[in-house]
Design a protein around this motif. Structure first.
Motif, PDB file in Angstrom:
ATOM      1  N   LEU A  31      -9.397   0.384   4.336  1.00 16.55           N
ATOM      2  CA  LEU A  31      -9.536   0.801   2.932  1.00 16.55           C
ATOM      3  C   LEU A  31     -10.379  -0.232   2.204  1.00 16.55           C
ATOM      4  O   LEU A  31      -9.982  -1.390   2.083  1.00 16.55           O
ATOM      5  CB  LEU A  31      -8.163   0.929   2.277  1.00 16.55           C
ATOM      6  CG  LEU A  31      -8.145   1.404   0.825  1.00 16.55           C
ATOM      7  CD1 LEU A  31      -8.782   2.786   0.686  1.00 16.55           C
ATOM      8  CD2 LEU A  31      -6.711   1.425   0.299  1.00 16.55           C
ATOM      9  N   LEU A  42       0.863  -1.176   0.000  1.00 12.83           N
ATOM     10  CA  LEU A  42       0.000   0.000   0.000  1.00 12.83           C
ATOM     11  C   LEU A  42       0.903   1.230   0.000  1.00 12.83           C
ATOM     12  O   LEU A  42       1.596   1.504   0.985  1.00 12.83           O
ATOM     13  CB  LEU A  42      -0.917  -0.015   1.222  1.00 12.83           C
ATOM     14  CG  LEU A  42      -1.909   1.130   1.341  1.00 12.83           C
ATOM     15  CD1 LEU A  42      -2.810   1.229   0.106  1.00 12.83           C
ATOM     16  CD2 LEU A  42      -2.759   0.966   2.598  1.00 12.83           C
ATOM     17  N   LEU A  96     -11.761  -1.490  -1.100  1.00 11.53           N
ATOM     18  CA  LEU A  96     -11.608  -1.463  -2.550  1.00 11.53           C
ATOM     19  C   LEU A  96     -12.241  -2.703  -3.153  1.00 11.53           C
ATOM     20  O   LEU A  96     -12.172  -3.783  -2.552  1.00 11.53           O
ATOM     21  CB  LEU A  96     -10.123  -1.448  -2.946  1.00 11.53           C
ATOM     22  CG  LEU A  96      -9.301  -0.227  -2.587  1.00 11.53           C
ATOM     23  CD1 LEU A  96      -7.846  -0.452  -2.994  1.00 11.53           C
ATOM     24  CD2 LEU A  96      -9.857   1.010  -3.252  1.00 11.53           C
ATOM     25  N   VAL A  98      -1.080  -1.411  -4.408  1.00 10.97           N
ATOM     26  CA  VAL A  98      -2.229  -0.511  -4.336  1.00 10.97           C
ATOM     27  C   VAL A  98      -1.689   0.886  -4.058  1.00 10.97           C
ATOM     28  O   VAL A  98      -0.968   1.095  -3.073  1.00 10.97           O
ATOM     29  CB  VAL A  98      -3.222  -0.934  -3.226  1.00 10.97           C
ATOM     30  CG1 VAL A  98      -4.308   0.117  -3.045  1.00 10.97           C
ATOM     31  CG2 VAL A  98      -3.822  -2.294  -3.538  1.00 10.97           C
ATOM     32  N   ARG A  99      -2.035   1.811  -4.921  1.00 11.77           N
ATOM     33  CA  ARG A  99      -1.668   3.219  -4.718  1.00 11.77           C
ATOM     34  C   ARG A  99      -2.896   3.951  -4.195  1.00 11.77           C
ATOM     35  O   ARG A  99      -3.992   3.772  -4.724  1.00 11.77           O
ATOM     36  CB  ARG A  99      -1.188   3.834  -6.017  1.00 11.77           C
ATOM     37  CG  ARG A  99       0.114   3.238  -6.494  1.00 11.77           C
ATOM     38  CD  ARG A  99       0.555   3.926  -7.776  1.00 11.77           C
ATOM     39  NE  ARG A  99       1.827   3.442  -8.231  1.00 11.77           N
ATOM     40  CZ  ARG A  99       3.005   3.865  -7.790  1.00 11.77           C
ATOM     41  NH1 ARG A  99       3.057   4.788  -6.859  1.00 11.77           N
ATOM     42  NH2 ARG A  99       4.121   3.364  -8.272  1.00 11.77           N
ATOM     43  N   SER A 100      -2.674   4.750  -3.171  1.00  8.45           N
ATOM     44  CA  SER A 100      -3.783   5.471  -2.558  1.00  8.45           C
ATOM     45  C   SER A 100      -3.248   6.753  -1.943  1.00  8.45           C
ATOM     46  O   SER A 100      -2.146   6.749  -1.386  1.00  8.45           O
ATOM     47  CB  SER A 100      -4.420   4.612  -1.462  1.00  8.45           C
ATOM     48  OG  SER A 100      -5.366   5.344  -0.733  1.00  8.45           O
ATOM     49  N   PRO A 101      -4.022   7.828  -2.002  1.00  2.63           N
ATOM     50  CA  PRO A 101      -3.625   8.992  -1.206  1.00  2.63           C
ATOM     51  C   PRO A 101      -3.544   8.558   0.260  1.00  2.63           C
ATOM     52  O   PRO A 101      -4.296   7.683   0.697  1.00  2.63           O
ATOM     53  CB  PRO A 101      -4.768   9.989  -1.422  1.00  2.63           C
ATOM     54  CG  PRO A 101      -5.447   9.539  -2.674  1.00  2.63           C
ATOM     55  CD  PRO A 101      -5.266   8.053  -2.733  1.00  2.63           C
ATOM     56  N   ARG A 102      -2.627   9.168   0.980  1.00  6.23           N
ATOM     57  CA  ARG A 102      -2.492   8.835   2.400  1.00  6.23           C
ATOM     58  C   ARG A 102      -3.824   9.107   3.112  1.00  6.23           C
ATOM     59  O   ARG A 102      -4.492  10.099   2.830  1.00  6.23           O
ATOM     60  CB  ARG A 102      -1.386   9.666   3.019  1.00  6.23           C
ATOM     61  CG  ARG A 102      -1.023   9.214   4.414  1.00  6.23           C
ATOM     62  CD  ARG A 102       0.230   9.896   4.857  1.00  6.23           C
ATOM     63  NE  ARG A 102       0.552   9.516   6.215  1.00  6.23           N
ATOM     64  CZ  ARG A 102       1.662   9.828   6.804  1.00  6.23           C
ATOM     65  NH1 ARG A 102       2.574  10.533   6.179  1.00  6.23           N
ATOM     66  NH2 ARG A 102       1.897   9.458   8.037  1.00  6.23           N
ATOM     67  N   PHE A 103      -4.209   8.229   3.998  1.00  3.91           N
ATOM     68  CA  PHE A 103      -5.464   8.337   4.723  1.00  3.91           C
ATOM     69  C   PHE A 103      -5.254   7.887   6.158  1.00  3.91           C
ATOM     70  O   PHE A 103      -4.224   7.292   6.484  1.00  3.91           O
ATOM     71  CB  PHE A 103      -6.569   7.507   4.043  1.00  3.91           C
ATOM     72  CG  PHE A 103      -6.265   6.035   3.978  1.00  3.91           C
ATOM     73  CD1 PHE A 103      -6.768   5.161   4.930  1.00  3.91           C
ATOM     74  CD2 PHE A 103      -5.465   5.513   2.964  1.00  3.91           C
ATOM     75  CE1 PHE A 103      -6.476   3.804   4.881  1.00  3.91           C
ATOM     76  CE2 PHE A 103      -5.171   4.155   2.906  1.00  3.91           C
ATOM     77  CZ  PHE A 103      -5.682   3.303   3.861  1.00  3.91           C
ATOM     78  N   ASP A 136       1.453   5.370  -0.735  1.00  2.00           N
ATOM     79  CA  ASP A 136       0.760   6.657  -0.803  1.00  2.00           C
ATOM     80  C   ASP A 136       1.334   7.533  -1.916  1.00  2.00           C
ATOM     81  O   ASP A 136       2.263   7.128  -2.630  1.00  2.00           O
ATOM     82  CB  ASP A 136       0.760   7.360   0.560  1.00  2.00           C
ATOM     83  CG  ASP A 136       2.101   7.953   0.969  1.00  2.00           C
ATOM     84  OD1 ASP A 136       3.070   7.932   0.178  1.00  2.00           O
ATOM     85  OD2 ASP A 136       2.183   8.465   2.107  1.00  2.00           O
ATOM     86  N   GLU A 137       0.790   8.748  -2.046  1.00  3.71           N
ATOM     87  CA  GLU A 137       1.180   9.639  -3.141  1.00  3.71           C
ATOM     88  C   GLU A 137       2.635  10.099  -3.048  1.00  3.71           C
ATOM     89  O   GLU A 137       3.218  10.527  -4.047  1.00  3.71           O
ATOM     90  CB  GLU A 137       0.239  10.847  -3.207  1.00  3.71           C
ATOM     91  CG  GLU A 137       0.341  11.801  -2.027  1.00  3.71           C
ATOM     92  CD  GLU A 137      -0.492  11.410  -0.803  1.00  3.71           C
ATOM     93  OE1 GLU A 137      -0.585  12.229   0.125  1.00  3.71           O
ATOM     94  OE2 GLU A 137      -1.039  10.290  -0.760  1.00  3.71           O
ATOM     95  N   ALA A 186      -9.971  -3.700  -8.373  1.00  6.04           N
ATOM     96  CA  ALA A 186      -9.037  -2.576  -8.274  1.00  6.04           C
ATOM     97  C   ALA A 186      -7.611  -3.039  -7.957  1.00  6.04           C
ATOM     98  O   ALA A 186      -6.671  -2.262  -8.104  1.00  6.04           O
ATOM     99  CB  ALA A 186      -9.508  -1.598  -7.209  1.00  6.04           C
TER     100      ALA A 186
END
Length: 152
Positions: free
Chosen positions: A64, A14, A66, A98-103, A16-17, A70
């Motif tokens: 998360l 996982l 998804l 999996v790329r995801s904005p940090r959350f 992040d950006e 995805a």
């Protein structure tokens, strides 16, 4: 000779950006003074595909949600052997990127074993993995991340 329990697992890289990877810090309850860092993921449930397990683990461990579609195809696979509790495992594992904005991570889906063995989490810059104060698994995680994120 050690008898191993075979296990199949799905793991998630996982990212992040900023290119940081989410890792959990955990301990084997039988060796609480030996912490280590590891990726999101876990064993496949009966009848589950690796992608289904990866999506479930993302939801349970990080919050998360998804769709399985995805996740795409696995980007890496390996076999590892390790003790946990009083059991030695030989685990065949597939990794999904999996790329995801940090959350904000939501660990409310942890099961009892995870609540007892996972102590914290952190978004790690890839360049800091080699200097981590505790072992990081898989040991070649930085190289794997560089390879699967190259050109992105």
């Amino acid at each position: 000779m050690v008898d191993f329990v075979p296990r199949r697992a799905a793991r998630v890289l996982l990212v992040d950006e900023a290119g940081r990877v989410l890792l959990f810090r955990g301990v084997d309850p039988g060796r609480p003074d030996e912490p280590y860092w590891f990726t999101v993921g876990g064993g496949l449930d009966e009848g589950e595909t690796p992608a289904e397990a990866a999506a479930r683990e993302l939801r349970e461990e990080a919050g998360l949600d998804l769709p399985v579609s995805a996740l795409g195809a696995p980007v890496h696979a390996d076999v590892t052997e390790f003790p946990f509790g009083a059991v030695w495992y030989r685990q065949e594992q597939e990794f999904f990127l999996v790329r995801s904005p940090r959350f904000e991570i939501d660990t409310s889906g942890f099961d009892e074993i995870e609540r007892d063995s996972i102590t914290s989490y952190r978004w790690w810059p890839v360049d800091e993995l080699a200097s981590a104060p505790e072992p990081v698994y898989p040991a070649d995680l930085a190289d794997v991340l560089r390879r699967v994120t190259a050109g992105a």
